[in-house]
Motif scaffolding. Structure first.
Motif, short mmCIF file in Angstrom:
data_model
loop_
_atom_site.label_atom_id
_atom_site.label_comp_id
_atom_site.label_asym_id
_atom_site.label_seq_id
_atom_site.Cartn_x
_atom_site.Cartn_y
_atom_site.Cartn_z
N UNK A 160 1.01 -1.28 -0.01
CA UNK A 160 -0.07 -0.05 -0.08
C UNK A 160 0.89 1.28 0.03
N UNK A 170 -1.10 4.47 -1.85
CA UNK A 170 -2.48 4.59 -0.97
C UNK A 170 -2.36 4.90 0.46
N UNK A 178 -2.96 -2.33 -9.78
CA UNK A 178 -3.00 -2.98 -8.52
C UNK A 178 -4.22 -4.37 -8.83
N UNK A 190 -6.08 -7.36 -6.37
CA UNK A 190 -6.24 -7.69 -4.92
C UNK A 190 -6.84 -9.01 -4.77
N UNK A 191 -6.71 -9.49 -3.79
CA UNK A 191 -7.13 -10.92 -3.36
C UNK A 191 -8.61 -10.96 -3.68
N UNK A 192 -9.31 -9.93 -3.15
CA UNK A 192 -11.02 -10.20 -3.38
C UNK A 192 -11.44 -9.65 -4.65
N UNK A 233 -12.02 -6.91 -6.22
CA UNK A 233 -12.50 -5.54 -6.02
C UNK A 233 -12.94 -4.94 -7.15
N UNK A 287 -16.06 -3.61 -9.58
CA UNK A 287 -17.35 -2.86 -9.20
C UNK A 287 -18.42 -3.65 -9.73
N UNK A 343 -21.74 -3.37 -10.37
CA UNK A 343 -22.85 -3.23 -11.22
C UNK A 343 -22.32 -2.87 -12.50
N UNK A 365 -7.82 -4.99 -15.79
CA UNK A 365 -7.80 -3.65 -15.32
C UNK A 365 -6.72 -2.97 -14.97
N UNK A 397 -29.40 2.46 -10.46
CA UNK A 397 -29.14 1.26 -9.60
C UNK A 397 -30.16 1.04 -8.48
N UNK A 400 -11.55 1.50 -4.57
CA UNK A 400 -11.15 1.10 -5.79
C UNK A 400 -10.82 2.14 -6.91
N UNK A 417 -8.52 4.84 1.11
CA UNK A 417 -8.89 3.80 0.28
C UNK A 417 -8.07 2.13 1.10
N UNK A 462 -9.43 -6.63 3.53
CA UNK A 462 -10.30 -7.66 3.06
C UNK A 462 -11.03 -8.18 4.60
#
Lengths: 249, 541
Positions: free
Chosen positions: A65, A70, A103, A105-107, A109, A111, A113, A170, B16, B440, B534, B540
């Motif tokens: 980070x 960040x 970047x 990420x593990x999850x 991230x 978006x 929608x 991305x 949305x 993000x 951020x 997580x």
């Protein structure tokens, strides 16, 4: 992929693309001060693939980070291509994130929608890529990562591996100099882990400097040319692997 | 991020969360609709009055009144003028007190520049009567197209099978051509100052029980216009001998002639006799009436304006009007005071009974619209007269409307502030739900200002959509209210008028306020969104 961004000093770029000096990050949690990162000195050369390993709480994500701009260090300095990150203005720091780094990420991230393609396009919002160009670049990148048929799918309609590929697309669609990956395969099965690691190696071979944080020592050993182990906010070991520059072990 | 990206992003995010966005937008719609409907009422009233003033030529009409030495002018303009004078009084009077003897002024030899010079330098403010010479002088003021006396008569009208009391106004042919008398519903103007014809107004038709839509049917019909006048001779006769000879003898029977040598008795008797004679004079003055009548043909029906109060129900050619008014004193208070003010006993005639000695209670000026009314007013007042200008009244009216609109607007604004709080709530909720997304975006290179703009565009879009919807709903409300009002006025036989107006400036203001309030409401959530860390957002958990 377009060419890498010009560096301020090519000699620095060749030797110390990323450099930290006595980098520390302390948090105050109640009465206690947590030293998440404690005086880290690190140099990463341009085009390196570095894996940062260590147990939970060892400070590897904090390091990532900080390098990504960040987070702000408590002490120490970070140099990226010869420029001190700490001296960047807020705007310049945003531009650094928008243009120079990607970047993952593990999850994932993503978006939720937005479709896969829209997610990838989002990365181009902030680096002044023309709108028409965004669509083209994002399609190309997703196709390159095997998601040509998934352009209009939302994250919920994609598998974990596919989602991470979208996240990778991305991160890479803006042609960054550095890719920071925080446990990119942490939520993936073996097959998808292999696929993602192959992709990371492929992009590294194309000149992208990769800094990957992982628990998975096997993954680190198969991808990275250098493994940095961390514990209690300090670098414990910093070793080269037998992975060659071409990515083969 | 480009504006197009921001708009697209805002639209996508609002789409949305449809239900929440719809409810928030509804709040703005209701507030803007209330704001528009209320201000539309103020604007409509103002526009209707302005149109009517314009249509009737009132912006180019000024009334002139005489002044009398030492009298305090209690008309609205008189009071206003005193107030203004008090405020700006620096110890210098507007003009000196030298009086111009109107009888000595040969107005035919006065050109416009002389009038200006006279008006500004030498004419008095203290005392002027409105006689024919004054009317002529007023007509020479630059910017005055026409000056003519405003003469009204209380008349009795016999039309068809009905007889009713009414009022008439005599006007010269030149005046008939002005806007004030040109709002024809049917027919045309009379052809000369002495033609045996008459114009009537819509108010006359109402009094006669005729439907306004059938104005044509009265054209060519005959009416008898009559006035009751007082004969001074009958009053004098009654004062001296209101009874026959026997009654007089009977009256004097109680007089003790031998006591006349007593001064006290004599004084009491003379006082009683004089009191009785005066009482009988007044009684005779007010009771001995003679009727003078003219049979006239209706040639035109015009609008009376201002609910029929601007033009009297019957408009007579000038000579016909003179014939009726000069026949004697009508008994009206206005005539009584006008005559007494000019030193005449009404009904008795004047020792100088030529036309130039005729005194008027009011003179109408038809103004050139290119000339500012203020300059004409100054010229007229410098001649020593009082003025009443519809244009000036309208200026006052506009400031009243401004306050009225502001008061209405404030009510609308309160509703808008409430709607703004709704926007704040929606946006804050949105931040809580989208913290990770904000993280993000920051990791992808979004600056704090990008995040702020994203949220401001969202709240701005809520405001814009709400404002547009509110303007439409407000317009529909005013149309509905207008239809109801029109129906009510038709049912009550009241001349229809438009109460509401939605001018472009109101649409722009409503939209601007809706947008501004929503953007202001978005400032706090936007600042809060920009502050999202951020690292925390992407953690997580």
């Amino acid at each position: 992929m377009t060419d890498s961004k010009p560096t301020k000093d090519s000699s620095i770029a060749d030797t110390a693309w990323i450099r930290t000096s006595k980098l520390s990050r302390h948090y105050v949690r109640g009465p206690q001060e947590v030293r998440a990162l404690d005086g880290v000195d690190l140099t990463i050369s341009h085009g390196e693939f570095v894996a940062v390993v260590g147990s939970s709480g060892s400070g590897k994500s904090t390091l990532l980070n900080l390098l990504a701009g960040l987070d702000t260090p408590t002490e120490g300095q970070i140099f990226i291509a010869g420029e001190e990150l700490n001296t960047f203005s807020r705007k310049r720091l945003s531009r650094y994130r928008a243009e120079q780094i990607g970047m993952v990420f593990q999850s994932f991230n993503l978006i939720s929608h937005k479709t896969a393609q829209e997610n990838v396009e989002t990365a181009l919002y902030f680096n002044e890529t023309p709108k028409s160009e965004r669509r083209k670049l994002s399609r190309e990148m997703l196709s390159r990562l095997g998601l040509a048929e998934r352009l209009d799918h939302h994250p919920a309609d994609l598998s974990g591996g596919e989602q991470q590929r979208v996240a990778l697309a991305r991160a890479l669609v803006k042609n960054p100099q550095i890719l920071f990956a925080d446990e990119p395969t942490g939520n993936l099965d073996r097959e998808n882990t292999a696929a993602i690691s192959a992709m990371l190696k492929s992009f590294n071979q194309n000149g992208v400097t990769v800094v990957m944080v992982t628990h998975d020592s096997e993954l680190a050993n198969t991808c990275a040319r250098r493994i940095i182990s961390m514990d209690y906010g300090k670098i414990v070991t910093d070793v080269a692997t037998d992975v060659d520059a071409g990515g083969a072990k | 991020m480009t504006i197009s990206d921001l708009l697209q992003n805002a639209a996508g995010n609002l789409w949305r969360m449809k239900l929440r966005a719809l409810l928030t937008v509804s709040g703005v719609v209701i507030a803007i609709a209330a704001f528009v409907a209320m201000l539309s009422f103020g604007a409509g009233m103002q526009e209707t009055i302005s149109d009517r003033f314009e249509q009737l030529g009132l912006f180019s009409t000024m009334y002139v009144y005489p002044t009398k030495d030492g009298q305090v002018d209690e008309t609205p303009m008189g009071r206003r003028e005193r107030r203004a004078q008090k405020e700006s009084d620096d110890g210098v009077t507007k003009s000196d007190s030298t009086s111009i003897d109107s009888e000595k002024t040969d107005s035919s030899q006065v050109d416009s520049s002389e009038v200006d010079s006279i008006a500004l330098d030498s004419l008095p403010t203290e005392s002027r009567l409105l006689d024919s010479a004054a009317v002529e002088l007023l007509g020479l003021i630059p910017g005055v197209n026409l000056a003519y006396p405003y003469e009204t008569l209380d008349i009795t009208v016999t039309f068809a099978d009905s007889t009713f009391e009414s009022q008439a106004r005599a006007a010269p042919m030149l005046a008939i051509k002005t806007k004030l008398f040109s709002q024809f519903k049917a027919g045309k103007a009379f052809e000369s100052d002495s033609s045996q014809s008459v114009m009537v107004t819509d108010r006359f038709l109402r009094n006669a029980g005729i439907d306004l839509d059938s104005s044509e049917i009265v054209i060519g019909e005959t009416i008898i216009v009559s006035v009751d006048i007082i004969s001074i001779d009958s009053a004098l006769t009654r004062a001296l001998f209101n009874k026959d000879l026997d009654s007089v003898k009977e009256h004097f029977k109680d007089v003790h002639f031998d006591s006349l040598l007593n001064s006290d008795y004599r004084s009491r008797l003379i006082s009683a006799e004089l009191g009785g004679a005066f009482s009988r004079f007044i009684d005779g003055y007010l009771s001995s009436r003679v009727q003078i009548a003219e049979t006239l043909t209706i040639v035109g029906v015009i609008e009376g304006g201002m609910s029929g109060n601007l033009v009297k129900p019957v408009v007579l050619p000038l000579e016909i009007g003179k014939h009726l008014s000069e026949a004697g004193f009508s008994g009206s208070k206005q005539d009584l005071f006008t005559s007494l003010a000019s030193g005449r006993i009404p009904g008795l005639g004047s020792s100088e009974s030529n036309d130039s000695s005729q005194q008027y209670s009011r003179v109408t000026l038809d103004l050139d619209q290119g000339t500012p009314y203020e300059s004409i007013k100054d010229s007229v007042e410098a001649l020593g007269f009082r003025t009443f200008s519809f244009a000036e009244e309208f200026t006052e009216l506009q400031s009243i409307f401004l306050f009225f609109n502001m008061a209405l607007g404030m009510i609308g604004l309160i509703a808008l502030v409430t709607a703004g709080l709704g926007i704040v709530n929606t946006m804050v909720m949105s931040i809580l739900e989208r913290r990770r997304e904000i993280g993000v975006l920051k990791s992808l290179g979004a600056d704090d200002s990008d995040i702020k703009l994203m949220y401001l565009f969202e709240s701005g879009m809520i405001g814009s959509v709400g404002a547009l919807g509110g303007i439409m709903v407000g317009w529909l409300i005013t149309r509905g209210a207008s239809l109801i009002a029109a129906w009510y006025m038709r049912s009550k036989d009241i001349p229809e008028m438009e109460f509401f107006s939605l001018p472009p400036w109101l649409v722009l203001i409503a939209f601007g306020i809706g947008l501004t309030i929503s953007v202001l409401a978005g400032l706090y959530p936007a600042a809060r969104a920009a502050k999202v860390d951020p690292v925390q957002a992407l953690r997580n958990d």
